[in-house]
Scaffold this motif. Structure first.
Motif, PDB file in Angstrom:
ATOM      1  N   THR A 579       0.877  -1.167   0.000  1.00  0.00           N
ATOM      2  CA  THR A 579       0.000   0.000   0.000  1.00  0.00           C
ATOM      3  C   THR A 579       0.914   1.216   0.000  1.00  0.00           C
ATOM      4  O   THR A 579       1.538   1.538   1.006  1.00  0.00           O
ATOM      5  CB  THR A 579      -0.924   0.014   1.229  1.00  0.00           C
ATOM      6  N   ASN A 580       1.028   1.849  -1.171  1.00  0.00           N
ATOM      7  CA  ASN A 580       2.094   2.823  -1.392  1.00  0.00           C
ATOM      8  C   ASN A 580       3.424   2.139  -1.069  1.00  0.00           C
ATOM      9  O   ASN A 580       3.753   1.157  -1.697  1.00  0.00           O
ATOM     10  CB  ASN A 580       1.837   4.104  -0.623  1.00  0.00           C
ATOM     11  N   ALA A 581       4.185   2.608  -0.073  1.00  0.00           N
ATOM     12  CA  ALA A 581       5.459   1.951   0.237  1.00  0.00           C
ATOM     13  C   ALA A 581       5.373   1.029   1.447  1.00  0.00           C
ATOM     14  O   ALA A 581       6.352   0.344   1.767  1.00  0.00           O
ATOM     15  CB  ALA A 581       6.537   3.004   0.469  1.00  0.00           C
ATOM     16  N   THR A 582       4.224   0.998   2.131  1.00  0.00           N
ATOM     17  CA  THR A 582       4.074   0.127   3.290  1.00  0.00           C
ATOM     18  C   THR A 582       4.133  -1.329   2.847  1.00  0.00           C
ATOM     19  O   THR A 582       3.534  -1.704   1.839  1.00  0.00           O
ATOM     20  CB  THR A 582       2.746   0.408   4.000  1.00  0.00           C
ATOM     21  N   PHE A 583       4.839  -2.150   3.597  1.00  0.00           N
ATOM     22  CA  PHE A 583       5.146  -3.557   3.323  1.00  0.00           C
ATOM     23  C   PHE A 583       6.270  -3.700   2.302  1.00  0.00           C
ATOM     24  O   PHE A 583       6.580  -4.813   1.869  1.00  0.00           O
ATOM     25  CB  PHE A 583       3.922  -4.354   2.848  1.00  0.00           C
ATOM     26  N   GLY A 584       6.906  -2.591   1.921  1.00  0.00           N
ATOM     27  CA  GLY A 584       8.002  -2.684   0.965  1.00  0.00           C
ATOM     28  C   GLY A 584       9.202  -3.445   1.495  1.00  0.00           C
ATOM     29  O   GLY A 584      10.049  -3.885   0.710  1.00  0.00           O
ATOM     30  N   GLY A 585       9.301  -3.614   2.806  1.00  0.00           N
ATOM     31  CA  GLY A 585      10.401  -4.371   3.384  1.00  0.00           C
ATOM     32  C   GLY A 585      10.113  -5.847   3.522  1.00  0.00           C
ATOM     33  O   GLY A 585      10.986  -6.620   3.936  1.00  0.00           O
ATOM     34  N   HIS A 586       8.891  -6.273   3.172  1.00  0.00           N
ATOM     35  CA  HIS A 586       8.535  -7.687   3.286  1.00  0.00           C
ATOM     36  C   HIS A 586       9.225  -8.492   2.192  1.00  0.00           C
ATOM     37  O   HIS A 586       9.518  -7.984   1.103  1.00  0.00           O
ATOM     38  CB  HIS A 586       7.021  -7.854   3.193  1.00  0.00           C
ATOM     39  N   ALA A 587       9.438  -9.776   2.463  1.00  0.00           N
ATOM     40  CA  ALA A 587      10.112 -10.650   1.500  1.00  0.00           C
ATOM     41  C   ALA A 587       9.413 -10.666   0.147  1.00  0.00           C
ATOM     42  O   ALA A 587      10.059 -10.810  -0.898  1.00  0.00           O
ATOM     43  CB  ALA A 587      10.202 -12.064   2.071  1.00  0.00           C
ATOM     44  N   ALA A 588       8.091 -10.507   0.141  1.00  0.00           N
ATOM     45  CA  ALA A 588       7.342 -10.548  -1.113  1.00  0.00           C
ATOM     46  C   ALA A 588       7.712  -9.406  -2.046  1.00  0.00           C
ATOM     47  O   ALA A 588       7.485  -9.493  -3.259  1.00  0.00           O
ATOM     48  CB  ALA A 588       5.842 -10.524  -0.826  1.00  0.00           C
ATOM     49  N   GLN A 590      10.877  -8.154  -2.216  1.00  0.00           N
ATOM     50  CA  GLN A 590      12.308  -8.151  -2.462  1.00  0.00           C
ATOM     51  C   GLN A 590      12.608  -8.613  -3.886  1.00  0.00           C
ATOM     52  O   GLN A 590      11.805  -9.269  -4.527  1.00  0.00           O
ATOM     53  CB  GLN A 590      13.017  -9.051  -1.457  1.00  0.00           C
ATOM     54  N   GLY A 591      13.788  -8.280  -4.375  1.00  0.00           N
ATOM     55  CA  GLY A 591      14.153  -8.616  -5.743  1.00  0.00           C
ATOM     56  C   GLY A 591      13.595  -7.598  -6.711  1.00  0.00           C
ATOM     57  O   GLY A 591      12.820  -6.717  -6.337  1.00  0.00           O
ATOM     58  N   PRO A 592      13.964  -7.701  -7.976  1.00  0.00           N
ATOM     59  CA  PRO A 592      13.544  -6.679  -8.941  1.00  0.00           C
ATOM     60  C   PRO A 592      12.040  -6.658  -9.151  1.00  0.00           C
ATOM     61  O   PRO A 592      11.400  -7.715  -9.237  1.00  0.00           O
ATOM     62  CB  PRO A 592      14.284  -7.078 -10.223  1.00  0.00           C
ATOM     63  N   GLU A 593      11.486  -5.456  -9.200  1.00  0.00           N
ATOM     64  CA  GLU A 593      10.060  -5.285  -9.515  1.00  0.00           C
ATOM     65  C   GLU A 593       9.875  -5.496 -11.012  1.00  0.00           C
ATOM     66  O   GLU A 593      10.805  -5.374 -11.804  1.00  0.00           O
ATOM     67  CB  GLU A 593       9.616  -3.887  -9.078  1.00  0.00           C
ATOM     68  N   ARG A 594       8.647  -5.810 -11.408  1.00  0.00           N
ATOM     69  CA  ARG A 594       8.372  -6.028 -12.832  1.00  0.00           C
ATOM     70  C   ARG A 594       8.082  -4.708 -13.534  1.00  0.00           C
ATOM     71  O   ARG A 594       7.652  -3.743 -12.917  1.00  0.00           O
ATOM     72  CB  ARG A 594       7.185  -6.983 -13.010  1.00  0.00           C
ATOM     73  N   VAL A 595       8.324  -4.715 -14.825  1.00  0.00           N
ATOM     74  CA  VAL A 595       7.889  -3.634 -15.687  1.00  0.00           C
ATOM     75  C   VAL A 595       7.194  -4.289 -16.878  1.00  0.00           C
ATOM     76  O   VAL A 595       7.703  -5.233 -17.469  1.00  0.00           O
ATOM     77  CB  VAL A 595       9.060  -2.722 -16.142  1.00  0.00           C
ATOM     78  N   ALA A 646      16.561  -1.431  -2.303  1.00  0.00           N
ATOM     79  CA  ALA A 646      17.287  -2.696  -2.471  1.00  0.00           C
ATOM     80  C   ALA A 646      16.769  -3.525  -3.640  1.00  0.00           C
ATOM     81  O   ALA A 646      17.429  -4.491  -4.050  1.00  0.00           O
ATOM     82  CB  ALA A 646      17.198  -3.516  -1.183  1.00  0.00           C
ATOM     83  N   THR A 647      15.623  -3.160  -4.197  1.00  0.00           N
ATOM     84  CA  THR A 647      15.047  -3.968  -5.279  1.00  0.00           C
ATOM     85  C   THR A 647      15.758  -3.759  -6.610  1.00  0.00           C
ATOM     86  O   THR A 647      15.558  -4.537  -7.545  1.00  0.00           O
ATOM     87  CB  THR A 647      13.558  -3.639  -5.468  1.00  0.00           C
ATOM     88  N   SER A 648      16.560  -2.725  -6.737  1.00  0.00           N
ATOM     89  CA  SER A 648      17.242  -2.423  -7.996  1.00  0.00           C
ATOM     90  C   SER A 648      18.751  -2.440  -7.793  1.00  0.00           C
ATOM     91  O   SER A 648      19.257  -1.990  -6.760  1.00  0.00           O
ATOM     92  CB  SER A 648      16.814  -1.048  -8.521  1.00  0.00           C
ATOM     93  N   GLU A 649      19.467  -2.931  -8.786  1.00  0.00           N
ATOM     94  CA  GLU A 649      20.924  -2.979  -8.701  1.00  0.00           C
ATOM     95  C   GLU A 649      21.539  -1.583  -8.640  1.00  0.00           C
ATOM     96  O   GLU A 649      22.679  -1.423  -8.207  1.00  0.00           O
ATOM     97  CB  GLU A 649      21.490  -3.752  -9.895  1.00  0.00           C
ATOM     98  N   THR A 650      20.797  -0.590  -9.067  1.00  0.00           N
ATOM     99  CA  THR A 650      21.308   0.789  -9.037  1.00  0.00           C
ATOM    100  C   THR A 650      21.093   1.465  -7.684  1.00  0.00           C
ATOM    101  O   THR A 650      21.565   2.587  -7.476  1.00  0.00           O
ATOM    102  CB  THR A 650      20.636   1.635 -10.122  1.00  0.00           C
TER     103      THR A 650
END
Length: 682
Positions: A579-588, A590-595, A646-650
């Motif tokens: 929800t916006n950025a809330t839960f952004g630290g959860h394991a679900a 993590q890793g690259p987001e889709r585009v 942390a989701t992006s290599e940049t």
């Protein structure tokens, strides 16, 4: 023999930034939240909640990222090096840094940097506002970040009058869902739309993407992003050409018709086709449906407001029911702002009388530049970030990070979790979740009111926002009773008990096991132009806004496109994992987001589904996982918002690509969807 666990189920309310504000049932074992489910206490949310709240909230409360003790930074800013300190030490450090800055530059050198993390009345804005108002700190215009453009557009037409409550949509026979990803960010509207269709009604989805609700609709208008005003004005002009405007309703309830239609007539069907990227056949089919509808309703999300012409697009869309006479009865009108009916008393709760006349107000979108501008007479030398994760949510992320990395800027932080923003702070205060304190909830997207009690004790040494700012007020010597008010007293301050539905019930006495429906002052359902009237200077639905004419030079909607300097438009909608950025630290998360990219574009670039790609412009680059799908238009990319660095290599997210210098036509808002990028394989 194993004994059954001694579980308890307690009522609560979801506090996240979402229009639905669900009632919850919380399964508790000892001091642990072990399960979050929906409750039937609110007939609108009716026992159903989104998967993200059900799956991720227990971890948010008790997981590894939870902040449980005050911390002090011990290494370079951003290094993640902190040590545990006591509450007394933490408050002393904040007092010392704030007092030093005030002595040098005056109170406006202090910035409360908050937005809309929790939506409970107490946690969102109560003792904190009193504290900063008494101090005379710089004030913040928060609306331009999100919601302010939509709210301004609505108010310019209807004033502060509540719109159509969502449950009335079952009485509609035509519903336009416009820029609103219902199943992700307005979940409880979906079953009502299903009921409406089961009765023979038609559902039209106007959205650049074939979102899930578009797969279950009668017509999907896959419009080019940021052209909504052209489409809506074109509809108005064509309806007039067909003599389908309700002249009697317009004469009684509408002002500004002539200048509005003079502008609308400039938008021909051919221009709509070319600009919006749709076929004339579909356009005329929708006009046919509007002409024959008996009860048309329109639901607008925040997606429209995120373009340069977003305010005009919203205004033009919201005007359509007035032009066609779709007000004054159940199922007809604009699905927006029904929460305005909730009898809140934010002026009393916030302590507005404490505001110092002449205190400067800064647009929240400007803060990255303001924080770095040391030439001001009063530079910002200390700030407190709370109820907000600006690094994950603001446009031009790189510039904001640069601003927050300044060693000469003292940053206090207060949050539930160690976010990207907290990781830049000098002192961090652990905040309680809403499961750990009293609060009261009046939604912005529906018309029910419910109180919530704590279901578990505060985790670790965390404290509610109210108590944190009580302690800060005491440190600063603010001794008036208004700074010592208990949470029970704040609950009473938050709500006007003289509303007919409350019958004198104080805030502290509102039920926690059921939600109260707020109706019109007479107790009848809220129906615009029947039981509710426009709260405008004219007392009518205003198509021409004198206020916007005076402020911006145009009182009616207009199209003002932004030149596109790169091949793709990047849209960053709501996520089904955050929800916006809330839960952004959860394991679900993590890793690259889709585009998401259209197959034609992927083929042209030699890209395949599952490729790691770099999406970039002159502001930065982010690595994302490619999903090839025809759900999106050629030339348009979709990547959900709210990821953490942390989701992006940049080390950046899509927010690094979003401009902060391009603004909306009204209310000076952020233009998240005027983001132009290029793509290559990483």
């Amino acid at each position: 023999m194993n004994q059954p666990a001694d579980f308890k189920v307690r009522p609560s309310v979801c506090p996240l930034d979402c229009p639905d504000t669900c009632s919850l049932n919380i399964k508790v074992l000892g001091d642990q939240v072990v399960e979050v489910k929906g409750s039937k206490a609110n007939p609108y949310t009716d026992g159903v909640i989104c998967n993200k709240v059900a799956r991720y909230y227990p971890d948010f409360v008790h997981g590894e990222t939870r902040l449980t003790h005050p911390l002090r930074r011990t290494g370079p800013r951003g290094s993640g090096q902190y040590e545990r300190i006591s509450w007394d030490t933490a408050l002393d450090l904040i007092h010392e840094a704030f007092a030093k800055a005030i002595d040098a530059y005056g109170p406006e050198t202090i910035l409360p940097f908050n937005y809309a993390g929790p939506h409970g009345e107490l946690a969102a804005g109560s003792m904190d506002r009193r504290f900063f108002y008494q101090m005379g700190a710089t004030m913040l215009n928060r609306g331009p970040l999100c919601g302010g453009v939509r709210g301004g557009a609505y108010s310019s037409i209807f004033g502060n009058a509540p719109g159509m409550p969502p449950m009335q949509v079952v009485h509609s026979d035509l519903v336009l869902v416009w820029g609103n990803n219902v199943t992700v960010s307005n979940l409880h509207l979906a079953p009502l739309l299903k009921q409406m269709r089961a009765k023979g009604g038609k559902l039209v989805v106007i959205d650049p993407k074939r979102i899930k609700i578009a797969e279950q609709c009668d017509m999907h208008v896959q419009i080019q992003p940021n052209t909504d005003v052209v489409f809506a004005m074109g509809l108005a002009a064509e309806l007039e050409r067909r003599n389908a405007l309700d002249k009697a309703f317009i004469a009684e309830w509408v002002s500004g018709f002539d200048p509005y239609m003079e502008q609308a007539r400039k938008y021909s069907v051919a221009y709509v086709e070319e600009t919006c990227g749709i076929e004339a056949e579909q356009f005329h089919a929708l006009v046919d449906w509007i002409v024959t509808a008996k009860n048309m309703a329109c639901s607008f999300g925040n997606g429209i407001e995120r373009g340069r012409s977003g305010g005009s697009g919203l205004r033009a869309g919201m005007v359509l029911p007035a032009l066609t006479g779709h007000h004054g009865r159940l199922g007809a009108g604009v699905l927006a702002k029904s929460g305005v009916a909730t009898p809140k008393n934010q002026a009393r709760l916030h302590g507005n009388h404490l505001m110092k006349p002449g205190t400067r107000v800064i647009n929240i979108i400007d803060l990255a530049n303001v924080l770095q501008d040391q030439t001001q007479e009063t530079p910002i030398k200390a700030a407190m970030i709370y109820n907000h994760n600006p690094v994950a949510t603001h446009p031009d992320q790189t510039n904001l990070i640069k601003a927050l990395m300044q060693e000469g800027l003292f940053l206090a932080g207060c949050d539930v979790a160690m976010t990207d923003s907290m990781a830049l702070c000098d002192v961090i205060l652990p905040a309680a979740t809403h499961f750990e304190h009293d609060d009261v909830f009046g939604a912005y997207g529906q018309n029910y009111l419910q109180r919530a009690e704590p279901v578990i004790p505060c985790v670790g040494e965390s404290l509610p926002n109210t108590e944190i700012f009580r302690r800060l007020a005491a440190r600063f010597g603010y001794e008036d009773a208004i700074f010592r008010a208990s949470d029970q007293e704040l609950l009473d301050d938050a709500i006007n008990s003289d509303h007919p539905q409350l019958n004198g019930l104080r805030g502290r006495d509102l039920p926690s096991d059921r939600a109260i429906e707020i109706l019109s002052q007479t107790g009848a359902p809220m129906i615009m132009c029947k039981t509710v009237v426009p709260d405008t200077p004219s007392g009518k639905i205003e198509l021409f806004s004198q206020a916007y004419e005076d402020r911006y030079g145009f009182g009616v909607p207009r199209y003002d496109p932004v030149p596109q300097d790169r091949p793709f438009v990047l849209i960053t909608p709501s996520s089904d994992k955050r929800t916006n950025a809330t839960f952004g630290g959860h394991a679900a998360s993590q890793g690259p987001e889709r585009v998401e990219m259209n197959p034609k574009d992927a083929d042209a670039l030699g890209l395949a589904d599952g490729d790691l790609v770099a999406v970039s412009n002159n502001r930065g680059a982010v690595t994302l996982l490619l999903k090839v799908t025809d759900a999106t238009r050629p030339g348009v990319l979709y990547s959900p918002k709210g990821t953490w660095r942390a989701t992006s290599e940049t080390g950046l997210t899509v927010n690094a690509l979003i401009p902060s210098d391009t603004r909306t036509d009204i209310e000076d808002g952020a233009t998240y969807h005027e983001t132009f990028v290029e793509v290559c394989k990483h």
